[in-house]
Each structure stands twice: as C-alpha cells, then as structure tokens.
Design a protein around this motif. Structure first.
Motif, PDB file in Angstrom:
ATOM      1  N   PHE A  48       0.833  -1.193   0.000  1.00  0.00           N
ATOM      2  CA  PHE A  48       0.000   0.000   0.000  1.00  0.00           C
ATOM      3  C   PHE A  48       0.875   1.254   0.000  1.00  0.00           C
ATOM      4  O   PHE A  48       1.965   1.285   0.568  1.00  0.00           O
ATOM      5  N   SER A  49       0.374   2.295  -0.656  1.00  0.00           N
ATOM      6  CA  SER A  49       1.077   3.568  -0.680  1.00  0.00           C
ATOM      7  C   SER A  49       0.042   4.698  -0.584  1.00  0.00           C
ATOM      8  O   SER A  49      -0.847   4.777  -1.431  1.00  0.00           O
ATOM      9  N   PRO A  50       0.124   5.515   0.476  1.00  0.00           N
ATOM     10  CA  PRO A  50       1.072   5.475   1.588  1.00  0.00           C
ATOM     11  C   PRO A  50       0.931   4.189   2.415  1.00  0.00           C
ATOM     12  O   PRO A  50      -0.108   3.527   2.367  1.00  0.00           O
ATOM     13  N   LYS A  51       1.972   3.864   3.179  1.00  0.00           N
ATOM     14  CA  LYS A  51       2.011   2.588   3.903  1.00  0.00           C
ATOM     15  C   LYS A  51       0.871   2.437   4.901  1.00  0.00           C
ATOM     16  O   LYS A  51       0.394   1.331   5.142  1.00  0.00           O
ATOM     17  N   ASP A  52       0.455   3.539   5.516  1.00  0.00           N
ATOM     18  CA  ASP A  52      -0.583   3.456   6.538  1.00  0.00           C
ATOM     19  C   ASP A  52      -1.987   3.525   5.965  1.00  0.00           C
ATOM     20  O   ASP A  52      -2.964   3.654   6.698  1.00  0.00           O
ATOM     21  N   SER A  53      -2.116   3.440   4.636  1.00  0.00           N
ATOM     22  CA  SER A  53      -3.431   3.499   3.988  1.00  0.00           C
ATOM     23  C   SER A  53      -3.943   2.087   3.733  1.00  0.00           C
ATOM     24  O   SER A  53      -3.344   1.099   4.163  1.00  0.00           O
ATOM     25  N   SER A  54      -5.050   2.006   3.016  1.00  0.00           N
ATOM     26  CA  SER A  54      -5.643   0.713   2.670  1.00  0.00           C
ATOM     27  C   SER A  54      -5.718   0.539   1.163  1.00  0.00           C
ATOM     28  O   SER A  54      -6.514  -0.244   0.653  1.00  0.00           O
ATOM     29  N   GLY A  55      -4.859   1.289   0.443  1.00  0.00           N
ATOM     30  CA  GLY A  55      -4.878   1.205  -1.006  1.00  0.00           C
ATOM     31  C   GLY A  55      -3.550   1.641  -1.603  1.00  0.00           C
ATOM     32  O   GLY A  55      -2.606   1.980  -0.889  1.00  0.00           O
ATOM     33  N   CYS A  56      -3.493   1.623  -2.934  1.00  0.00           N
ATOM     34  CA  CYS A  56      -2.277   2.008  -3.663  1.00  0.00           C
ATOM     35  C   CYS A  56      -2.533   3.346  -4.338  1.00  0.00           C
ATOM     36  O   CYS A  56      -2.702   3.430  -5.558  1.00  0.00           O
ATOM     37  N   TYR A  57      -2.578   4.395  -3.537  1.00  0.00           N
ATOM     38  CA  TYR A  57      -2.972   5.714  -4.035  1.00  0.00           C
ATOM     39  C   TYR A  57      -1.912   6.316  -4.947  1.00  0.00           C
ATOM     40  O   TYR A  57      -2.232   7.079  -5.852  1.00  0.00           O
ATOM     41  N   ASP A  58      -0.641   5.992  -4.712  1.00  0.00           N
ATOM     42  CA  ASP A  58       0.421   6.572  -5.537  1.00  0.00           C
ATOM     43  C   ASP A  58       0.358   6.070  -6.975  1.00  0.00           C
ATOM     44  O   ASP A  58       0.673   6.811  -7.919  1.00  0.00           O
ATOM     45  N   SER A  59      -0.028   4.809  -7.157  1.00  0.00           N
ATOM     46  CA  SER A  59      -0.106   4.230  -8.501  1.00  0.00           C
ATOM     47  C   SER A  59      -1.544   4.117  -9.005  1.00  0.00           C
ATOM     48  O   SER A  59      -1.781   3.598 -10.092  1.00  0.00           O
ATOM     49  N   HIS A  60      -2.506   4.557  -8.191  1.00  0.00           N
ATOM     50  CA  HIS A  60      -3.922   4.575  -8.540  1.00  0.00           C
ATOM     51  C   HIS A  60      -4.567   3.193  -8.495  1.00  0.00           C
ATOM     52  O   HIS A  60      -5.779   3.071  -8.373  1.00  0.00           O
ATOM     53  N   VAL A  61      -3.771   2.134  -8.607  1.00  0.00           N
ATOM     54  CA  VAL A  61      -4.291   0.779  -8.540  1.00  0.00           C
ATOM     55  C   VAL A  61      -3.152  -0.121  -8.078  1.00  0.00           C
ATOM     56  O   VAL A  61      -1.974   0.180  -8.320  1.00  0.00           O
ATOM     57  N   PHE A 114      -0.792  -3.438  -8.076  1.00  0.00           N
ATOM     58  CA  PHE A 114      -0.294  -4.380  -9.068  1.00  0.00           C
ATOM     59  C   PHE A 114       0.074  -5.717  -8.423  1.00  0.00           C
ATOM     60  O   PHE A 114       0.033  -5.853  -7.198  1.00  0.00           O
ATOM     61  N   CYS A 115       0.457  -6.688  -9.253  1.00  0.00           N
ATOM     62  CA  CYS A 115       0.526  -8.076  -8.800  1.00  0.00           C
ATOM     63  C   CYS A 115       1.926  -8.672  -8.744  1.00  0.00           C
ATOM     64  O   CYS A 115       2.065  -9.853  -8.411  1.00  0.00           O
ATOM     65  N   ASN A 116       2.946  -7.936  -9.098  1.00  0.00           N
ATOM     66  CA  ASN A 116       4.263  -8.567  -9.149  1.00  0.00           C
ATOM     67  C   ASN A 116       5.364  -7.545  -8.894  1.00  0.00           C
ATOM     68  O   ASN A 116       5.103  -6.355  -8.660  1.00  0.00           O
ATOM     69  N   GLY A 117       6.613  -8.038  -8.948  1.00  0.00           N
ATOM     70  CA  GLY A 117       7.773  -7.175  -8.812  1.00  0.00           C
ATOM     71  C   GLY A 117       7.822  -6.448  -7.486  1.00  0.00           C
ATOM     72  O   GLY A 117       7.456  -6.977  -6.428  1.00  0.00           O
ATOM     73  N   GLY A 118       8.266  -5.212  -7.540  1.00  0.00           N
ATOM     74  CA  GLY A 118       8.400  -4.414  -6.337  1.00  0.00           C
ATOM     75  C   GLY A 118       7.102  -3.891  -5.780  1.00  0.00           C
ATOM     76  O   GLY A 118       7.100  -3.201  -4.751  1.00  0.00           O
ATOM     77  N   PHE A 119       5.980  -4.200  -6.439  1.00  0.00           N
ATOM     78  CA  PHE A 119       4.675  -3.723  -5.974  1.00  0.00           C
ATOM     79  C   PHE A 119       4.065  -4.632  -4.907  1.00  0.00           C
ATOM     80  O   PHE A 119       3.026  -4.313  -4.347  1.00  0.00           O
ATOM     81  N   ILE A 120       4.707  -5.798  -4.642  1.00  0.00           N
ATOM     82  CA  ILE A 120       4.128  -6.760  -3.705  1.00  0.00           C
ATOM     83  C   ILE A 120       5.173  -7.206  -2.687  1.00  0.00           C
ATOM     84  O   ILE A 120       6.377  -7.024  -2.871  1.00  0.00           O
ATOM     85  N   THR A 121       4.672  -7.795  -1.607  1.00  0.00           N
ATOM     86  CA  THR A 121       5.512  -8.457  -0.615  1.00  0.00           C
ATOM     87  C   THR A 121       5.083  -9.910  -0.522  1.00  0.00           C
ATOM     88  O   THR A 121       3.891 -10.195  -0.316  1.00  0.00           O
ATOM     89  N   ARG A 122       6.027 -10.831  -0.705  1.00  0.00           N
ATOM     90  CA  ARG A 122       5.726 -12.262  -0.624  1.00  0.00           C
ATOM     91  C   ARG A 122       5.827 -12.728   0.826  1.00  0.00           C
ATOM     92  O   ARG A 122       6.611 -12.183   1.611  1.00  0.00           O
ATOM     93  N   HIS A 123       5.053 -13.771   1.148  1.00  0.00           N
ATOM     94  CA  HIS A 123       4.987 -14.249   2.529  1.00  0.00           C
ATOM     95  C   HIS A 123       5.253 -15.750   2.586  1.00  0.00           C
ATOM     96  O   HIS A 123       4.572 -16.535   1.921  1.00  0.00           O
ATOM     97  N   ASP A 124       6.231 -16.135   3.382  1.00  0.00           N
ATOM     98  CA  ASP A 124       6.559 -17.541   3.606  1.00  0.00           C
ATOM     99  C   ASP A 124       6.919 -17.730   5.084  1.00  0.00           C
ATOM    100  O   ASP A 124       7.987 -17.283   5.516  1.00  0.00           O
TER     101      ASP A 124
END
Length: 342
Positions: free
Chosen positions: A229-242, A244-254
C-alpha cells in the motif's frame, strides 16, 4: 451495437444508462411470453462517472451518489416491467458486482468517485475482502423466502451453473466448471455453499485461498503475497492509482499470511503458530487443495499475446456517412422514457 448494427460511434455516455434501460425493457416486452435471459451490465458506477441530467446534483454524495441513484432507478424500471407482465413469480433477479469499490478513485477536488468498502480492507484489483466481497441480492417471490440472509462464501462463477440448471440444460462435460448451482442454498435445502475452497487470483498469479471447512464456523484465508500500500498506513495504492501483482509492488509471505475471517473480517491481525494452535495443519490442508487445483489447470493459448493485442484496422468495426468516417448516431433522446429521480 444493436444486434449486428452499429447504432452509435463513437460511444457517448450521455443518457447511456437510460438507453440501456430502454433496451432492457423492450427486450422483456418482446420476450415476456417465453423464457428469456437478460444480462444488463451497467457502466455505473465505474469511472469515469456519468449521470443523466435528471439525476445530476440530486444526491448528497456527489457525482458518485448521482450515478448510484440513476442505477437504482433503472433497476426499478426492470422490476416494474416484470410486475406489469406478471412475471415476478417466474423470474429470478440477481444483482451483484464484479469487484469491491475502487477506493483510489478520488477527483482532483478531493471528491470520492470510487465508493466505500466499509470495514473491509483494500479494494478493486486486490484480494483483500474489500476487493472481492460484493453483495449478491436475489429476488424470486414464492421461491426464495423474503428476508433470507446467507453468510456463506459463494462466487459469481455460480451464476452460470444456476442458470443452466434452471433452464433444464446440461453443463459441459469437457471441462471443469468452477461454479455450483445456488438454488439449494437459496431455498434453504442446504445451509452451506459447495465452495469449501475458493482460489483468488491476481492476474495469472494465485494470490489467496479461502477455506471454509464443513465442520467449522471458521473461514480461513491465506495470502501468498500482498500489495504494498502507498502510503504505507493506507488501505490502497494511491500513488499508482491501482495495486499491481508482481515485482516491487508486492511483498511475498513464507509462510503465507493466515486469517480467520469469522473472527477478523477486517483482516487486521495475521495468525501465528502462537495465536493459532492448528496454524501449520491449516496451511497443510490448504496447500493440498492448491496442489489439486493446480493439477486441474490446462494450458490455453495466450489471449494477451502481442499478436492478439496488436490493433488490426481491417477488423475494426466502422460505420460511415458520406462526410464522416466511422461516425454514426441512430439513437435519439426523444425515444427515452421519462426518468424521475424521486
């Protein structure tokens, strides 16, 4: 288009919901004597937002509210024509949406144009509950009991097998059908959906899995990755408007993030082995379901290949007049029904 004829090019949003409503009403009038299927897909309340003049400025929630009120009027027109032809008791009406509100849609003046998801996290393009939990409102007097409330995971993929069953037809045998007939659940013949597992994708990537065990009230949900999310304390991706699903736009969890939606519908606090004694057991069962699901998938031609995406002007539908190329407008505002916002 109407049948195979282009009736307006380029598309105009002016009075479009009223024009769609007129077409729907006329379709029912032409087919009221026989079984029919009407799929009415509103552009409301997708952005860019449009509301006809009669509804503009009427809502306390700006242009978004105006568009919702116009859609509400249209639904009323459809229900009225069913009643006029005594079709109420013979018609299943299903109103739903394809996604949660697009919370990042905010106008330059700060007006919210994407709606609200209430307590639920995230929105359009995410698999947080705010992105995938949508209303399903169904109406069939005499068949579905009024006031029935079902709090069990279903899917819009269930619409297809439900319609096929009601039509007395057979589902295809040459492929796996992910949906299930909703009527037993809607009529109270069963109390649980057949969807023990639901697999939630972000584009081509398996993003999350929901598990509703048959012997438990818990609804487990795991995330293999989550959007940043951007800003981090928000509930959405306001900086990119939507989001995304890969690369630096996500955090993987294991291991994957685990939630129990029956206790934490807002998806606030991921469970851990310390807070959930069955943590690894739950993940193991879900992983087995994912493995079975993955094995069932078949490779298909890439519909988004460059060859398919490349514009082919010789396939472009075009209507022309003597003076204007690819321009026509056979719709007339004079043919529209009178709309009242009250």
């Amino acid at each position: 288009m109407r049948d195979h004829q282009i009736i307006q090019q380029p598309l105009s949003y002016e009075n479009l919901t009223q024009r769609l409503t007129t077409e729907a009403v006329r379709f029912i009038e032409r087919n009221h004597h026989a079984p029919f299927l009407l799929v009415l897909s509103y552009l409301h309340v997708h952005t860019a937002l449009y509301a006809s003049k009669i509804f503009r400025g009427k809502s306390r929630h700006g242009l978004y509210g105006d568009a919702v009120e116009e859609m509400d009027w249209s639904v009323g027109q459809i229900l009225d024509v069913l009643e006029n032809y005594n079709l109420n008791n013979r018609s299943l009406v299903y109103f739903s949406s394809d996604q949660g509100a697009h919370i990042e849609e905010i106008s330059s003046s700060g007006e919210v144009h994407g709606g609200c998801n209430g307590i639920y996290k995230g929105g359009k393009s995410t698999n947080w509950e705010g992105g995938i939990r949508v209303p399903g409102l169904l109406r069939w007097p005499g068949v579905i009991q009024a006031g029935t409330y079902i709090d069990d995971p279903t899917s819009n993929m269930d619409i297809f097998p439900t319609i096929v069953k009601l039509a007395g037809a057979q589902l295809p045998y040459d492929r796996i059908i992910d949906g299930h007939d909703l009527m037993p659940l809607l009529q109270g013949k069963v109390i649980r959906s057949k969807h023990e597992f639901l697999f939630h994708y972000c584009n081509a990537y398996l993003n999350a899995v929901r598990w509703h065990p048959g012997n438990s009230e818990s609804v487990w949900k795991v995330f293999y990755f989550t959007p940043n999310f951007s800003p981090k304390d928000s509930s959405g991706c306001y900086d990119s408007h939507v989001c995304f699903c890969n690369g630096g736009f996500i955090t993987r969890h294991d291991p994957p993030l685990l939630f129990d939606l029956s206790r934490d519908p807002e998806e606030k606090v991921p469970l851990t082995p310390e807070t959930e004694s069955r943590f690894y057991e739950i993940l193991s069962v879900i992983q087995l379901a994912v493995d079975n699901h993955t094995r069932s998938l078949q490779t298909v031609p890439d519909q988004l290949s460059w060859n398919n995406l490349l514009w082919k002007p010789w396939l472009q539908l075009c209507c022309s007049s003597f003076l204007q190329f690819c321009y026509c407008d056979y719709d007339s505002e004079n043919s529209l029904p009178e709309a009242h916002s009250g």
